[in-house]
Design a protein around this motif. Sequence first.
Motif, PDB file in Angstrom:
ATOM      1  N   ILE A  75       7.891 -20.809 -10.572  1.00 22.57           N
ATOM      2  CA  ILE A  75       7.417 -21.262  -9.268  1.00 22.57           C
ATOM      3  C   ILE A  75       5.896 -21.419  -9.312  1.00 22.57           C
ATOM      4  N   ASP A  76       5.381 -22.383  -8.572  1.00 25.55           N
ATOM      5  CA  ASP A  76       3.942 -22.644  -8.587  1.00 25.55           C
ATOM      6  C   ASP A  76       3.166 -21.735  -7.650  1.00 25.55           C
ATOM      7  N   GLY A  77       3.821 -21.199  -6.635  1.00 25.67           N
ATOM      8  CA  GLY A  77       3.141 -20.319  -5.704  1.00 25.67           C
ATOM      9  C   GLY A  77       4.130 -19.592  -4.818  1.00 25.67           C
ATOM     10  N   LEU A  78       3.660 -18.508  -4.220  1.00 26.77           N
ATOM     11  CA  LEU A  78       4.486 -17.696  -3.334  1.00 26.77           C
ATOM     12  C   LEU A  78       3.960 -17.810  -1.910  1.00 26.77           C
ATOM     13  N   TYR A  79       4.866 -17.847  -0.965  1.00 29.76           N
ATOM     14  CA  TYR A  79       4.511 -17.925   0.449  1.00 29.76           C
ATOM     15  C   TYR A  79       5.158 -16.721   1.124  1.00 29.76           C
ATOM     16  N   VAL A  80       4.340 -15.703   1.402  1.00 26.81           N
ATOM     17  CA  VAL A  80       4.827 -14.492   2.060  1.00 26.81           C
ATOM     18  C   VAL A  80       5.000 -14.820   3.539  1.00 26.81           C
ATOM     19  N   MET A  89       9.625 -11.661   0.471  1.00 29.28           N
ATOM     20  CA  MET A  89       9.369 -10.462   1.267  1.00 29.28           C
ATOM     21  C   MET A  89       9.562  -9.162   0.489  1.00 29.28           C
ATOM     22  N   CYS A  90       9.668  -9.262  -0.840  1.00 30.52           N
ATOM     23  CA  CYS A  90       9.737  -8.030  -1.631  1.00 30.52           C
ATOM     24  C   CYS A  90       9.265  -8.319  -3.052  1.00 30.52           C
ATOM     25  N   ARG A  91       8.872  -7.259  -3.718  1.00 32.53           N
ATOM     26  CA  ARG A  91       8.358  -7.331  -5.087  1.00 32.53           C
ATOM     27  C   ARG A  91       9.369  -7.987  -6.032  1.00 32.53           C
ATOM     28  N   GLU A  92      10.638  -7.646  -5.879  1.00 27.29           N
ATOM     29  CA  GLU A  92      11.666  -8.158  -6.785  1.00 27.29           C
ATOM     30  C   GLU A  92      11.824  -9.678  -6.662  1.00 27.29           C
ATOM     31  N   THR A 112      13.043  -7.634  10.285  1.00 23.70           N
ATOM     32  CA  THR A 112      12.287  -7.735   9.036  1.00 23.70           C
ATOM     33  C   THR A 112      10.940  -7.039   9.188  1.00 23.70           C
ATOM     34  N   PRO A 113      10.414  -6.527   8.094  1.00 22.35           N
ATOM     35  CA  PRO A 113       9.093  -5.893   8.163  1.00 22.35           C
ATOM     36  C   PRO A 113       8.014  -6.937   8.454  1.00 22.35           C
ATOM     37  N   ALA A 114       6.905  -6.476   8.967  1.00 21.96           N
ATOM     38  CA  ALA A 114       5.763  -7.364   9.185  1.00 21.96           C
ATOM     39  C   ALA A 114       5.246  -7.828   7.824  1.00 21.96           C
ATOM     40  N   LYS A 137       0.693  -6.325   0.169  1.00 24.05           N
ATOM     41  CA  LYS A 137       0.101  -5.567  -0.943  1.00 24.05           C
ATOM     42  C   LYS A 137       1.034  -5.508  -2.151  1.00 24.05           C
ATOM     43  N   GLU A 138       2.327  -5.237  -1.927  1.00 34.28           N
ATOM     44  CA  GLU A 138       3.241  -5.137  -3.070  1.00 34.28           C
ATOM     45  C   GLU A 138       3.467  -6.494  -3.733  1.00 34.28           C
ATOM     46  N   ILE A 139       3.417  -7.572  -2.961  1.00 39.84           N
ATOM     47  CA  ILE A 139       3.552  -8.912  -3.547  1.00 39.84           C
ATOM     48  C   ILE A 139       2.338  -9.211  -4.420  1.00 39.84           C
ATOM     49  N   VAL A 140       1.151  -8.902  -3.908  1.00 38.66           N
ATOM     50  CA  VAL A 140      -0.084  -9.121  -4.672  1.00 38.66           C
ATOM     51  C   VAL A 140      -0.060  -8.302  -5.960  1.00 38.66           C
ATOM     52  N   GLU A 141       0.379  -7.056  -5.883  1.00 41.17           N
ATOM     53  CA  GLU A 141       0.466  -6.214  -7.084  1.00 41.17           C
ATOM     54  C   GLU A 141       1.398  -6.834  -8.123  1.00 41.17           C
TER      55      GLU A 141
END
Length: 138
Positions: A61-66, A48-51, A77-79, A85-89
């Motif tokens: 890790i093989d993939g991220l699950y937002v 849930m955050c860029r960090e 928690t935020p939506a 967008k920040e995760i994709v960046e």
Amino acid sequence: PKKSDVKGQKGSGLAEFVKSCQDNEFSWEKISYIREQSGMPVFAKGVMCREDARLALESGIDGLYVSNHGARQLDTTPATIEILKEIVEEVDQFEREQGRRAPIWFDGGIRHGSDILKALALGADLVWIGRPVLWALG
């Protein structure tokens, strides 16, 4: 002592034994061990955050699950669509630096087909849906 009195606690001691067999301390270094033991790709759910995205990527890790897990665990928690967008960046930046892109899965707040299109347009590779399917089943 009674048979049910183990280490000064009531019960059979089974709970204490099971607890002693588990390692409840997670670290990013354990990702490679999990992958080796399972032989399967490993995704990090709840990013849930860029960090955290960066830490997950650096761990291999093989993939991220937002996902905010339906926000039922933490109702402030935020939506997920606000975070996507920040995760994709961060994933794009990591790809430029390391030459490896991890897929991004997404869920949360999907109520209409247009919500799926929004998540895909923002960079998700896959969008999970839950409640709309359950509602459709009646």
